[in-house]
Design a protein around this motif. Structure first.
Motif, mmCIF file in Angstrom:
data_model
loop_
_atom_site.group_PDB
_atom_site.id
_atom_site.type_symbol
_atom_site.label_atom_id
_atom_site.label_comp_id
_atom_site.label_asym_id
_atom_site.label_seq_id
_atom_site.Cartn_x
_atom_site.Cartn_y
_atom_site.Cartn_z
ATOM 1 N N LYS A 213 -6.397 1.783 2.188
ATOM 2 C CA LYS A 213 -6.969 1.968 0.845
ATOM 3 C C LYS A 213 -5.875 1.920 -0.224
ATOM 4 N N SER A 214 -4.830 2.726 -0.003
ATOM 5 C CA SER A 214 -3.746 2.758 -0.998
ATOM 6 C C SER A 214 -3.083 1.395 -1.099
ATOM 7 N N THR A 215 -2.916 0.766 0.048
ATOM 8 C CA THR A 215 -2.278 -0.549 0.059
ATOM 9 C C THR A 215 -3.054 -1.526 -0.816
ATOM 10 N N MET B 127 -6.862 5.142 -9.402
ATOM 11 C CA MET B 127 -6.533 6.528 -9.052
ATOM 12 C C MET B 127 -6.470 6.653 -7.548
ATOM 13 N N ASP B 128 -5.310 7.108 -7.043
ATOM 14 C CA ASP B 128 -5.148 7.269 -5.602
ATOM 15 C C ASP B 128 -5.266 8.750 -5.248
ATOM 16 N N GLU B 129 -6.398 9.135 -4.744
ATOM 17 C CA GLU B 129 -6.668 10.535 -4.385
ATOM 18 C C GLU B 129 -6.234 11.492 -5.492
ATOM 19 N N PRO B 130 -6.772 11.340 -6.683
ATOM 20 C CA PRO B 130 -6.253 12.113 -7.819
ATOM 21 C C PRO B 130 -6.545 13.601 -7.708
#
Ligand code: ATP
Ligand code: MG
Lengths: 279, 476
Positions: free
Chosen positions: A70-72, A199-202
């Motif tokens: 996901k982050s990638t 937003m990455d796991e904000p």
């Protein structure tokens, strides 16, 4: 040719609004169109060909078990993968019809249009005011002190932080609570006038109350921005997003309306994940 | 003999360890239980009790044995010796000691009554020596055996040998740090004490604020100006000047190479440059010294002389044409080169400890790499970097060799980098080299300088440490 040049910015009217009237988009136009996106870390593939359309003026949630990419993929959308020496990206990603990975695209300009908020709040060790003014300053978005003040104020207001910090703008940003820091970081991203906020796991470092505030904020920001959020909380995805994409082992398994994904998933793996059978 | 005894003690302790371990094993096996501690701890426990008390006695014998002997022997001075001048009395006893312990006796010939007194004292010293040594040896043996016996008797599967050993270990660590603290304290006290003696003959105000430094004159009491000049201002000005020049070289070069290494260099470049910098850090300062004196000095002089030749007739030109090899600039520049690896490796560590998330945050806003470094990384690292710079300053202030070889010895209160100057450390060296009496103001002045220098570097280090500490707290 937008991606090649410095964004124009009229501070009083256009924070977050589309700068070019002809570009006015709605929740039905895709902001990003990704086709066959593959990412390798060294020789190790992390994404095996992702196809997805991400709509403007809506919230898209990426869910999936840890390590599924996901982050990638999120980092592909503003070319933050460029900063990782071993990472290699293949495939096309169009932002408003232009290929992000084109060699002529300046990632610096791109990132001003596609802002990013990280898992851990990372305010700079500067004052609250300087944190928000950071982006506008480097992009030369304000010509006077008044303009800068205005950008700072309206960004903080958009991030629903103004009321809490208006009397201490010149104190250290690192002195705020975790939830306030995260909103400060969002204000900082808004201040550059982006069109997209990634937003990455904000909320993963925040307590439920701060989380609720951020979620509320995301829902408001949706009116003006294209928002992509990575989350591990199914409930959060259901609450804030209109579209949900489920990733698994480097593949995009399923993407669709959030309601459909959560009530009526087509793929067995999605079903297993949202009912908590693996992950 | 003492050495052999010590070796024997070690062997005995090793044996104790083995026996203790196997005894603990057997006891546990015979009772069919698992002991509280592993057998090795029982072994250690016995070994410690066999070794430490006995070794302490040997230590006391080596350190204080001779002194006790002297006190006893010199307690009553024979009548014949009492008539000698004080200096010769000392010599007499020195010779006695030398005869007994097999050292070098003086060539003095003792005859008559003195001869009798001498023989008597030698005999006395011998017997005292024997008593002390044999007593100590016996005590050592007894303590070793008793310690081992005591420790054996306590061994049982229930015995908490592990905790006991733990206490010994912590006692040992405490002892080591106490030694370190006491040594430091001793050095400071002696520095203070000798400085006090110096300040009895030279007033501290004259010393700290006087502008005339010529301690050599004070050697000859009959000369004009026998009081000498003990104004340390020129030395501190010289130290300051060279330090500033050195930092002008080391700070930017060191910092920028650290930035390059930590932010730009590919892993390959890093793998090459780091070791090279470390080699630079390993070059002895005396090598830098002769590099300065033989290479840098002459080439700087030539350059300035050449420059001076362009302005014939002007005072500036005249001055430049007469510049010498030895100047503050040369010492400062070479010292700066010496400090580059120091500054860069410290700054490198500090820049690396700025969290990656801050860089990501800035890059994700569309900042370029250099903007990120300038506006986020460096400000975040600034306190740490200034700490590193202060440490470099305190090294520059304490450096001696390069200055001795490259800056000259003339004490001048000048800020002209082309002039010869001297520094505090260099003066300490020149004051103390060669045969010196240790009570003239000239030699004592070294202690005054040492104390002042110590105070300055201590303050610098304390401030630097505070800053670095504060900086580290920020990201915990
Ligand atoms: N910098 C990197 N170098 C090498 N491999 C990486 C790197 N970053 C991620 N990976 C690998 O790529 C894969 C996907 O990682 P990614 O961070 O995108 O997962 P994720 O879905 O965001 O997981 P999480 O939910 O735990 O954040 C993982 O197998 C991970 O080990
Ligand atoms: Mg992730």
């Amino acid at each position: 040719m937008k991606l090649y040049t410095r964004p124009l910015y009229a501070p009083d009217t256009s924070i977050g609004k589309p700068r070019d009237p002809s570009m006015t988009t709605s929740a039905t136009t895709p902001k990003f169109v990704a086709r066959d996106v593959k990412v390798y870390y060294g020789d190790k593939p992390a994404l095996h060909g992702i196809d997805i359309d991400i709509l403007d003026k809506s919230v898209t949630a990426f869910i999936g078990p840890s390590g599924c990419g996901k982050s990638t993929f999120l980092r592909c959308l503003n070319r933050m993968n460029d900063t990782i020496p071993s990472a290699r990206v293949e495939g096309t990603i169009l932002l408003d019809g232009e290929d992000l990975n084109d060699r002529k695209v300046d990632p610096v300009v791109l990132r001003a249009r596609v802002g990013m908020v990280f898992q851990k709040p990372n305010p700079f060790p500067k004052t609250i005011y300087e944190n928000v003014a950071y982006g506008p300053k480097i992009h030369g978005l304000a010509t006077s002190k008044e303009e800068m003040d205005h950008i700072v104020e309206s960004s903080l207001k958009k991030a629903s932080l103004w009321n809490e910090v208006s009397d201490r703008l010149h104190q250290q940003g690192t002195g705020l609570s975790g939830g306030q820091q995260q909103r400060l970081v969002i204000a900082r991203a808004i201040a550059v006038g982006p069109e997209v906020i990634l937003m990455d796991e904000p909320c993963s470092a925040l307590d439920p109350i701060a989380t609720a505030k951020i979620e509320e904020l995301i829902d408001e920001l949706r009116q003006q921005f294209c928002i992509v959020i990575v989350t591990h909380s199914m409930a959060q995805a259901a609450r804030v997003s209109q579209k949900t994409a489920f990733f698994h082992l480097g593949n995009l398994v399923e993407v669709g309306n959030t309601e459909d994904i959560f009530t009526n998933p087509k793929d067995q793996r999605t079903q297993d994940y949202i009912t908590g059978r693996f992950g | 003999m003492t050495g052999y005894l010590f070796l024997a003690l070690i062997v005995f302790s090793v044996a104790s360890f083995m026996f203790g371990r196997s005894l603990a094993r057997r006891k546990a096996a015979s009772q069919g239980v698992r002991g509280h501690s592993l057998p090795a701890f029982s072994g250690w426990f016995v070994a410690i009790w066999s070794f430490i008390p006995a070794a302490l006695i040997l230590f006391v014998l080596v350190v204080f044995g001779g002194r006790v002997e002297n006190t006893i022997v010199q307690a009553d001075v024979p009548a014949a010796v009492q008539q000698l001048p004080e200096l010769n009395q000392g010599l007499f006893f020195q010779d006695v000691r030398a005869t007994v312990n097999g050292g070098m006796a003086s060539t003095t010939v003792y005859d008559g009554e003195l001869k009798a007194a001498f023989d008597h004292k030698v005999a006395q010293a011998k017997s005292v020596d024997n008593t002390i040594t044999l007593g100590a040896y016996a005590l050592t043996l007894i303590l070793a055996l008793a310690g081992a016996a005591f420790a054996y008797s306590r061994l049982s599967p229930q015995f908490r040998a592990r905790n006991s050993v733990e206490r010994w270990v912590s006692a040992f660590l405490v002892a080591c740090s106490v030694v370190a603290i006491l040594t430091t304290l001793g050095i400071i006290l002696s520095l203070l004490w000798e400085s006090l003696r110096f300040f009895q003959s030279v007033s501290p105000l004259d010393f700290l604020f006087g502008t005339h430094w010529s301690p050599q004159i004070a050697m000859r009491a009959d000369q004009v100006g026998s009081s000498g000049g003990f104004g340390a201002v020129p030395l501190f000005v010289g130290t300051f000047l060279i330090m500033i020049i050195a930092m002008c070289v080391a700070a930017p070069v060191g910092l920028y190479s650290a930035i390059y290494l930590s932010e730009y260099a590919s892993p390959f470049m890093r793998a090459w440059i780091k070791p090279v910098l470390e080699i630079l850090a390993g070059v002895p300062t005396v090598v830098y010294g002769f590099f300065a004196a033989l290479v840098v000095g002459p080439s700087f002089r030539e350059f300035f002389n050449w420059l001076g030749a362009f302005m014939p007739g002007t005072p500036m030109g005249e001055y430049l044409m007469n510049v010498q090899n030895q100047m503050a600039l040369v010492a400062g520049v070479v010292m700066g080169i010496m400090l580059i690896p120091f500054v860069s490796s410290l700054s490198d560590d500090i820049i690396n400890s700025v969290p990656q998330s801050l860089r990501d945050g800035s890059l994700a806003m569309g900042a370029t790499r250099s903007e990120t470094i300038k506006k986020v990384v460096l400000p975040a690292a600034l306190p740490g970097i200034s700490g590193a710079m202060l440490l470099a300053v305190s090294r520059a202030v304490g450096e001696t060799m390069i200055v001795t070889m490259a800056a000259g010895l003339q004490a001048k209160a000048t800020l002209n980098p082309l002039d010869t100057v001297t520094t505090v450390t260099v003066q300490i060296v020149t004051l103390l080299t060669g045969d010196q009496e240790f009570d003239s103001p000239k030699t004592l002045a070294a202690f005054g300088l040492g104390l002042t220098l110590f105070a300055v570097t201590l303050a610098l280090n304390l401030i630097a440490q505070r800053i670095v500490q504060k900086y580290q707290e920020q990201y915990d």
